[in-house]
Design an enzyme around this catalytic site. Structure first.
Site, mmCIF file in Angstrom:
data_model
loop_
_atom_site.group_PDB
_atom_site.id
_atom_site.type_symbol
_atom_site.label_atom_id
_atom_site.label_comp_id
_atom_site.label_asym_id
_atom_site.label_seq_id
_atom_site.Cartn_x
_atom_site.Cartn_y
_atom_site.Cartn_z
ATOM 1 N N LYS A 182 -17.407 -1.592 -7.054
ATOM 2 C CA LYS A 182 -17.461 -0.802 -8.479
ATOM 3 C C LYS A 182 -16.339 -1.218 -9.203
ATOM 4 O O LYS A 182 -15.218 -1.143 -8.977
ATOM 5 C CB LYS A 182 -17.521 0.747 -7.819
ATOM 6 C CG LYS A 182 -18.736 1.376 -7.778
ATOM 7 C CD LYS A 182 -18.507 2.859 -7.633
ATOM 8 C CE LYS A 182 -19.971 3.531 -7.647
ATOM 9 N NZ LYS A 182 -19.622 4.701 -7.677
ATOM 10 N N GLY A 336 -9.209 -1.487 3.291
ATOM 11 C CA GLY A 336 -9.600 -1.532 4.683
ATOM 12 C C GLY A 336 -10.328 -2.817 4.824
ATOM 13 O O GLY A 336 -10.416 -3.346 5.802
ATOM 14 N N GLY A 359 -7.267 2.366 -1.814
ATOM 15 C CA GLY A 359 -6.856 3.172 -2.851
ATOM 16 C C GLY A 359 -5.523 3.331 -3.321
ATOM 17 O O GLY A 359 -4.888 3.384 -4.227
HETATM 18 C C1 3PG Z 1 -8.359 5.422 3.283
HETATM 19 O O1 3PG Z 1 -8.943 5.306 4.025
HETATM 20 O O2 3PG Z 1 -8.291 4.787 2.348
HETATM 21 C C2 3PG Z 1 -7.280 6.671 3.237
HETATM 22 O O3 3PG Z 1 -7.541 6.950 4.604
HETATM 23 C C3 3PG Z 1 -7.736 7.751 2.406
HETATM 24 O O4 3PG Z 1 -9.191 8.007 2.855
HETATM 25 P P1 3PG Z 1 -9.772 8.889 1.369
HETATM 26 O O5 3PG Z 1 -10.310 7.775 0.417
HETATM 27 O O6 3PG Z 1 -11.097 9.471 2.246
HETATM 28 O O7 3PG Z 1 -9.053 10.100 0.842
#
Ligand code: 3PG
Ligand code: MG
Length: 384
Positions: A182, A336, A359
């Site tokens: 996105k 990730g 993020g």
């Molecule tokens: C991630 O996997 O980016 C972190 O563990 C944060 O998880 P979230 O985006 O569900 O807050």
């Protein structure tokens, strides 16, 4: 840039508590690992939490670790229980207790004071080592530092050091590589990266909104129509943005992740025909991107170039990953999916820094600070 400064270290916490030995320490880690059929498919985040946990237990602390796992929306979900994480951590850092998934309680994401009170109950100090979750102003991240002597763990401190170094003292040329689905999620960081990068390479699903802004047809590819104008503004800003010149696309009737379902796969140019879905950068683009990466003295990569879980659309991500691994510059991979791609390709040990945050790393680059860091810097505001 935001007003940032040092956050307390483990040594500062040791001093504040008059010694760690015998103290009860709550550690917020990011143990949010990918699971498949109840098994952990990548334990990077668990391994990354170990140095801080060991530092504390080696000094005689009683340590309780806590984390979220997935997005259970405030109620218990057996598929997201901490049991597999607890088992793995017991092998790597014996003697550490692990709380149940924090997001089983709605108080975690709401930063509910009653939930914070339950979390810190019985603890003398708090350590935030959850870099990957420190962009969330959730109870376990911002709550305990208001009330307990607190510190950043080793992982959090190291991630911040590396990423702020990339942002504020870049080696040049600095090439940013962004992918993922996105564009709306990443507009802020695109703007921030354009301010510090010498060039920015854009692939993944987000490239189609840019291609549409250039007037190209995107067929059935991912498109965010309400972001087209914002993409056009970025293109008009004169920044050095590299977009795909060819695309690997799936024809009508095809299904992502299911080659047996049929549908042709072929290379198209910048214009994706009606009914076709662009799912990877094409080989020409991959080669062009690799050339840009080869010139870099610093590379920051977040987000795959295509749907690499489907082998038919993995080539672009593979070429980019290999170019990053081959770079003689300083290389950082975050998020990730891109970290998983690098690991799957066996290239992880040829990357200088693999961030445990997706993020979080983008928000740190964008703002120069994170809610979790601000909370540690501010320190206790509530006396108990
Ligand atoms: C991630 O996997 O980016 C972190 O563990 C944060 O998880 P979230 O985006 O569900 O807050
Ligand atoms: Mg290198």
């Amino acid at each position: 840039m935001a007003e940032t400064g040092p956050v307390p270290s483990l040594e500062d916490l040791d001093a504040a508590l008059g010694g760690i030995d015998g103290k009860r320490i709550l550690v917020r880690a990011d143990l949010n690992v990918p699971l498949h059929g109840g098994a952990i498919t990548d334990d990077l985040r668990i391994r990354a939490a170990v140095p801080t946990l060991r530092w504390l237990t080696d000094r005689g602390a009683q340590v309780t670790a806590c984390s979220h796992l997935g997005r259970p929306m405030g109620e218990p979900d057996p598929a997201l229980a901490m049991a597999p994480v607890r088992a793995r951590l017991a092998e790597l850092a014996p003697g550490v207790e692990v709380m149940e998934n924090l997001r089983f309680d709605p108080g975690e994401t709401a930063d509910d004071p009653a939930f914070v009170a339950r979390l810190i109950d019985g603890h003398d100090g708090y350590v935030n080592d959850a870099f990957g979750a420190s962009h969330r102003a959730h109870a376990s991240i911002v709550g305990p530092p208001r009330q307990l002597p607190s510190a950043a763990g080793r992982l959090l401190a190291q991630e911040v050091d590396v990423l702020l170094g990339c942002r504020d003292r870049p080696r040049r040329p600095f090439v940013g590589i962004l992918g993922g689905a996105k564009v709306s999620d990443k507009l802020g960081v695109i703007g921030a990266l354009l301010g510090v990068c010498d060039s920015l390479v854009i692939g993944g699903g987000m490239c189609f909104t840019f291609l549409a802004a250039q007037g190209h047809g995107v067929g059935a590819s991912l498109l965010e129509p309400d972001q087209v104008d914002a993409c056009r503004d970025l293109l008009d800003s004169g920044a050095s943005l590299h977009l795909p010149s060819d695309i690997t696309a799936l024809g009508p009737g095809g299904k992502i992740g299911d080659p047996a379902a049929g549908g042709d796969v072929r290379q198209v140019g910048r214009d994706v025909p009606d009914g076709w879905m662009g799912l990877d950068i094409g080989p020409g683009t991959a080669a062009e991107f690799a050339d840009v990466i080869a010139e870099a003295r610093q590379v920051l990569w977040n987000g795959p170039m295509g749907v690499f879980e489907d082998d038919r659309f993995a080539a672009g991500t593979r070429t980019v990953a290999e170019a990053v691994a081959d770079s003689s510059g300083f290389t950082v991979v975050g998020g990730g999916d891109s970290a998983a791609a690098v690991a799957q390709l066996g290239l992880a040990d040829r990357i200088d820094h693999i961030s445990t945050g997706g993020g979080a790393s983008l928000e740190l680059i964008e703002h120069g600070d994170l809610p979790g860091l601000e909370a540690l810097r501010r320190g206790p505001t509530i006396t108990r």
